[in-house]
Motif scaffolding. Structure first.
Motif: not given
Length: 263
Positions: A201-217
């Motif tokens: 299905l269509p999926v969009l991933g959204i990360g935050g550059s300063e996220d230390l809980a779920s890092p962008p990678a």
């Protein structure tokens, strides 16, 4: 206030937008309630979308069944809520543990979930030993004992200097301890890598550059499990970009709804 009396939990929920519009369901993170989405909801169109939010079990004004919880329990609560609201299909927006719920729900009911936004989440979030350490610390000293460390992972340094950050701290420490621990146990026991890899299905991933809980990678790698997915990163935001950068978050969501899902 609205409470859905479901088989395993009483779930507090809210509806905004167009009652005849396309349903978009939002699931929040560990230690927050559905007010997490307030700023984003305010930026979305008043017509065309039926916007549903809910407090997962053990959070906000929902009930807290005796634990431990599993991710299956949390996904079943979401399924039962959709049944209660007579929503046959929807777009699901999940942040952190809410994104894990969304992944499992899409695997269990592929005809029901038409599109999936995975914000600041992973198919597997941390190791079981790390979550057990957190649970032990909370049992010994309460959520308050970890609150400052959690806020460091949640928000950018600039946001942590604002008065608003204090309100999020209050929300976190007022989360029922057994509800918080129950959801920690659910995360600790979950690896969705195989099932998420099979989604179509269509999926969009959204990360935050300063996220230390779920890092962008981590977020990017999770989105990449689904063929044809897209990933965007919000600069200057931590684990809760819908709070720190709601205009950017809402813009990415609307682009996904219009260009990927054509709604």
């Amino acid at each position: 206030m609205k409470i859905a009396l479901l088989p395993a939990a009483d779930i507090h929920w809210r509806e905004d937008g167009d009652p005849d519009g396309t349903p978009v369901v939002f699931a929040n993170s560990l230690g927050t309630d559905f007010r997490l989405w307030d700023k984003v909801i305010d930026l979305l169109p008043e017509t065309g979308f039926r916007l549903i939010r809910f407090d997962k079990r053990g959070h906000g004004l929902s009930s807290c069944p005796s634990g431990p919880f599993s991710m299956d329990d949390l996904a079943m609560d979401a399924e039962n809520l959709l049944d209660h609201l007579q929503i046959g299909s929807c777009i699901f927006v999940g942040l952190s543990i809410g994104g894990m719920i969304g992944q499992l729900l899409a695997h269990r009911q592929p005809d029901r979930i038409k599109g999936l936004v995975l914000s600041n989440t992973g198919s597997k979030m941390g190791e079981a030993a790390m979550w057990q350490d957190r649970i032990s610390q909370i049992r010994a000293g309460g959520i308050e004992s970890l609150a400052d460390a959690i806020l460091d992972r949640w928000f950018s340094a600039d946001f942590r200097q604002t008065a608003e950050c204090l309100a999020w701290r209050h929300m976190l420490v007022r989360t029922p301890v057994e509800g918080y621990i129950g959801c920690c146990q659910a995360i600790a026991g979950t690896d969705l890598t195989d099932s998420t890899s099979g989604l179509g299905l269509p999926v969009l991933g959204i990360g935050g550059s300063e996220d230390l809980a779920s890092p962008p990678a981590m977020v990017r790698a999770t989105a990449d499990l689904v063929t044809g997915s897209r990933y965007v990163e919000i600069s200057g935001a931590g684990h809760l970009p819908c709070v720190e950068k709601p205009d950017v978050f809402a813009g990415h969501l609307m682009t996904f709804l219009k260009e990927d899902l054509h709604v």
